[in-house]
Design a protein around this motif. Structure first.
Motif, PDB file in Angstrom:
ATOM      1  N   MET A  59       0.850  -1.194   0.000  1.00  0.00           N
ATOM      2  CA  MET A  59       0.000   0.000   0.000  1.00  0.00           C
ATOM      3  C   MET A  59       0.886   1.244   0.000  1.00  0.00           C
ATOM      4  O   MET A  59       2.011   1.216   0.509  1.00  0.00           O
ATOM      5  CB  MET A  59      -0.907  -0.006   1.228  1.00  0.00           C
ATOM      6  CG  MET A  59      -2.144   0.844   1.086  1.00  0.00           C
ATOM      7  SD  MET A  59      -3.240   0.188  -0.195  1.00  0.00           S
ATOM      8  CE  MET A  59      -4.296   1.611  -0.423  1.00  0.00           C
ATOM      9  N   GLY A  60       0.375   2.338  -0.541  1.00  0.00           N
ATOM     10  CA  GLY A  60       1.093   3.605  -0.537  1.00  0.00           C
ATOM     11  C   GLY A  60       1.637   4.011  -1.890  1.00  0.00           C
ATOM     12  O   GLY A  60       2.259   5.065  -2.028  1.00  0.00           O
ATOM     13  N   GLU A 112      -1.353  -1.832  -5.544  1.00  0.00           N
ATOM     14  CA  GLU A 112      -1.784  -1.716  -4.155  1.00  0.00           C
ATOM     15  C   GLU A 112      -2.797  -2.821  -3.850  1.00  0.00           C
ATOM     16  O   GLU A 112      -3.632  -3.172  -4.675  1.00  0.00           O
ATOM     17  CB  GLU A 112      -2.416  -0.350  -3.903  1.00  0.00           C
ATOM     18  CG  GLU A 112      -1.409   0.788  -3.939  1.00  0.00           C
ATOM     19  CD  GLU A 112      -2.026   2.119  -3.534  1.00  0.00           C
ATOM     20  OE1 GLU A 112      -1.425   2.810  -2.692  1.00  0.00           O
ATOM     21  OE2 GLU A 112      -3.101   2.458  -4.067  1.00  0.00           O
ATOM     22  N   GLN A 146       1.825   2.749   5.199  1.00  0.00           N
ATOM     23  CA  GLN A 146       0.538   2.296   4.671  1.00  0.00           C
ATOM     24  C   GLN A 146       0.510   0.779   4.489  1.00  0.00           C
ATOM     25  O   GLN A 146      -0.541   0.145   4.679  1.00  0.00           O
ATOM     26  CB  GLN A 146       0.228   3.006   3.353  1.00  0.00           C
ATOM     27  CG  GLN A 146      -0.085   4.476   3.527  1.00  0.00           C
ATOM     28  CD  GLN A 146      -0.746   5.079   2.307  1.00  0.00           C
ATOM     29  OE1 GLN A 146      -1.799   4.622   1.871  1.00  0.00           O
ATOM     30  NE2 GLN A 146      -0.132   6.106   1.750  1.00  0.00           N
ATOM     31  N   THR A 147       1.638   0.192   4.142  1.00  0.00           N
ATOM     32  CA  THR A 147       1.687  -1.264   4.014  1.00  0.00           C
ATOM     33  C   THR A 147       1.442  -1.937   5.362  1.00  0.00           C
ATOM     34  O   THR A 147       0.729  -2.941   5.457  1.00  0.00           O
ATOM     35  CB  THR A 147       3.043  -1.704   3.423  1.00  0.00           C
ATOM     36  OG1 THR A 147       3.138  -1.223   2.081  1.00  0.00           O
ATOM     37  CG2 THR A 147       3.199  -3.212   3.425  1.00  0.00           C
ATOM     38  N   ALA A 150      -2.369  -1.512   6.187  1.00  0.00           N
ATOM     39  CA  ALA A 150      -3.172  -2.382   5.329  1.00  0.00           C
ATOM     40  C   ALA A 150      -3.018  -3.843   5.732  1.00  0.00           C
ATOM     41  O   ALA A 150      -3.987  -4.620   5.712  1.00  0.00           O
ATOM     42  CB  ALA A 150      -2.779  -2.193   3.864  1.00  0.00           C
ATOM     43  N   TRP A 182      -3.537   8.708   5.894  1.00  0.00           N
ATOM     44  CA  TRP A 182      -2.945   7.522   5.268  1.00  0.00           C
ATOM     45  C   TRP A 182      -3.426   6.242   5.941  1.00  0.00           C
ATOM     46  O   TRP A 182      -3.691   5.239   5.276  1.00  0.00           O
ATOM     47  CB  TRP A 182      -1.424   7.611   5.341  1.00  0.00           C
ATOM     48  CG  TRP A 182      -0.810   8.561   4.362  1.00  0.00           C
ATOM     49  CD1 TRP A 182      -1.459   9.302   3.407  1.00  0.00           C
ATOM     50  CD2 TRP A 182       0.574   8.885   4.242  1.00  0.00           C
ATOM     51  NE1 TRP A 182      -0.571  10.059   2.700  1.00  0.00           N
ATOM     52  CE2 TRP A 182       0.690   9.837   3.177  1.00  0.00           C
ATOM     53  CE3 TRP A 182       1.722   8.482   4.908  1.00  0.00           C
ATOM     54  CZ2 TRP A 182       1.922  10.355   2.786  1.00  0.00           C
ATOM     55  CZ3 TRP A 182       2.950   9.009   4.518  1.00  0.00           C
ATOM     56  CH2 TRP A 182       3.040   9.930   3.470  1.00  0.00           C
ATOM     57  N   ARG A 185      -6.939   5.401   4.806  1.00  0.00           N
ATOM     58  CA  ARG A 185      -6.910   4.892   3.432  1.00  0.00           C
ATOM     59  C   ARG A 185      -6.425   3.443   3.383  1.00  0.00           C
ATOM     60  O   ARG A 185      -7.028   2.581   2.732  1.00  0.00           O
ATOM     61  CB  ARG A 185      -5.995   5.774   2.578  1.00  0.00           C
ATOM     62  CG  ARG A 185      -5.837   5.315   1.139  1.00  0.00           C
ATOM     63  CD  ARG A 185      -4.919   6.255   0.351  1.00  0.00           C
ATOM     64  NE  ARG A 185      -4.898   5.885  -1.054  1.00  0.00           N
ATOM     65  CZ  ARG A 185      -4.026   5.023  -1.587  1.00  0.00           C
ATOM     66  NH1 ARG A 185      -3.094   4.463  -0.822  1.00  0.00           N
ATOM     67  NH2 ARG A 185      -4.081   4.735  -2.871  1.00  0.00           N
ATOM     68  N   ALA A 186      -5.339   3.180   4.082  1.00  0.00           N
ATOM     69  CA  ALA A 186      -4.768   1.835   4.072  1.00  0.00           C
ATOM     70  C   ALA A 186      -5.678   0.829   4.764  1.00  0.00           C
ATOM     71  O   ALA A 186      -5.795  -0.320   4.333  1.00  0.00           O
ATOM     72  CB  ALA A 186      -3.393   1.855   4.744  1.00  0.00           C
TER      73      ALA A 186
END
Length: 329
Positions: A59-60, A112, A146-147, A150, A182, A185-186
């Motif tokens: 992610m990101g 993603e 973000q990874t 997620a 962020w 979103r993730a």
């Protein structure tokens, strides 16, 4: 010493300076040694995963590409770097390079939401050496965080199952306002159903979701009424939102609501438990309010969801904050 900028907010024009000093000093060295334009390849991957993790969810990438497209140094930024005195011996060509800076390389990345494993690259940059070096810090920042979020969200979804509602409640615990966006979103990409972060939801084209706060119960109880008056007030304006029932006495509040529902005085879609023995309380709430959705919150993560399931807690959804957005594996 220059005066501190108290706003300390991040905007796209500041992206290029959001880097570690050694990225700039390395770039200066590359220029001085005349290897700055040599083609280079940088890869981002994880050598190993945290204990108990079998995968990561990439992610990101969207924010990484946005950064690369806007990679520039203004004349004011170049002057600011010069004023530090750190680059006194840097070659003059270094300043020319920054003044004309633009990312000209290629980006290779997994989409993603892709599950990845140790030593599998998430992203590869192929660019002139000085560019590949300078962009490293920002790319690591956005993709790493973000990874992680997620991945945590995906693990919670795996454990909770498809029918359980999962809400991201982490804005107040996130590392910064930017991180909260962020993280939301993730989390949504990783399997959460909604976020309580209003700005994030609206930017992402989603509807924010939430319940009520203890503060409403305490305020109305202190000023003019009771916990029941707080419930009535909240339902008056938000009739389909869940009620938070553990401010004072969870079971007493549940019995009161059950009586009102039975007498046809109110319709109740859901309740939230935020403290106490969630297994015992949820089971007792289910007996008293068998048709009502029960949410739980309070330091929830995938391990806690698994425990609650093993012990037969009657929970239909979770609000998850601290253990998600702080990124604790």
């Amino acid at each position: 010493m220059t005066q501190e900028d108290k706003e300390l907010s991040l905007s796209p024009e500041n992206y290029s300076l959001l880097t570690d000093l050694y990225q700039l000093t390395m770039a200066a060295c590359y220029v001085g040694e005349k290897i700055d334009q040599r083609q280079a390849s940088f890869e981002l991957f994880a050598r190993r995963l945290p204990p108990g993790f079998g995968y990561l969810i990439a992610m990101g990438l969207a924010q990484a590409l946005d950064y690369l497209e806007k990679f520039r140094f203004s004349s004011e930024q170049v002057d600011a770097l010069k004023s530090t005195g750190i680059f006194t011996n840097a070659p003059n060509e270094f300043w020319s390079l920054l003044a004309e800076a633009k990312f000209t390389g290629d980006v290779w990345a997994v989409p993603e939401g892709t599950a990845i494993f140790p030593n599998q690259p998430l992203l590869r940059i192929e660019a002139p050496l000085w560019q590949a070096q300078l962009v490293e810090t920002y790319l690591l920042n956005t993709i790493n965080y973000q990874t992680l979020i997620a991945t945590k969200a995906a693990r919670m979804r795996d454990i909770a199952g498809n029918d359980t509602k999962l809400l991201e409640f982490g804005t107040r615990r996130a590392f910064s306002p930017q991180a909260s966006i962020w993280a939301a979103r993730a989390a949504l990409a990783g399997g959460m159903d909604a976020t309580s972060n209003v700005l994030a939801a609206l930017k992402l084209g989603r509807k924010p979701s939430g319940t009520m706060a203890h503060a409403l119960v305490m305020a109305i109880s202190a000023v003019e009424g009771s916990e029941e008056d707080a419930f009535k007030a909240f339902q008056r304006y938000f009739p389909t939102a869940p009620l938070l029932i553990d401010t004072y006495d969870t079971l007493a509040a549940t019995r009161l609501l059950a009586q009102r529902v039975k007498q046809g005085e109110m319709q109740l879609s859901g309740v939230r438990l935020d403290s106490g023995d969630l297994v015992k309380l949820s089971q007792e709430v289910r007996v008293l309010l068998p048709e009502v959705t029960i949410f739980a919150s309070g330091d929830i993560d995938e391990w806690e969801i698994a425990r609650l399931q093993r012990e037969n807690a009657c929970i239909d959804g979770y609000g998850i904050g601290t253990k998600l957005v702080t990124g604790v594996p």
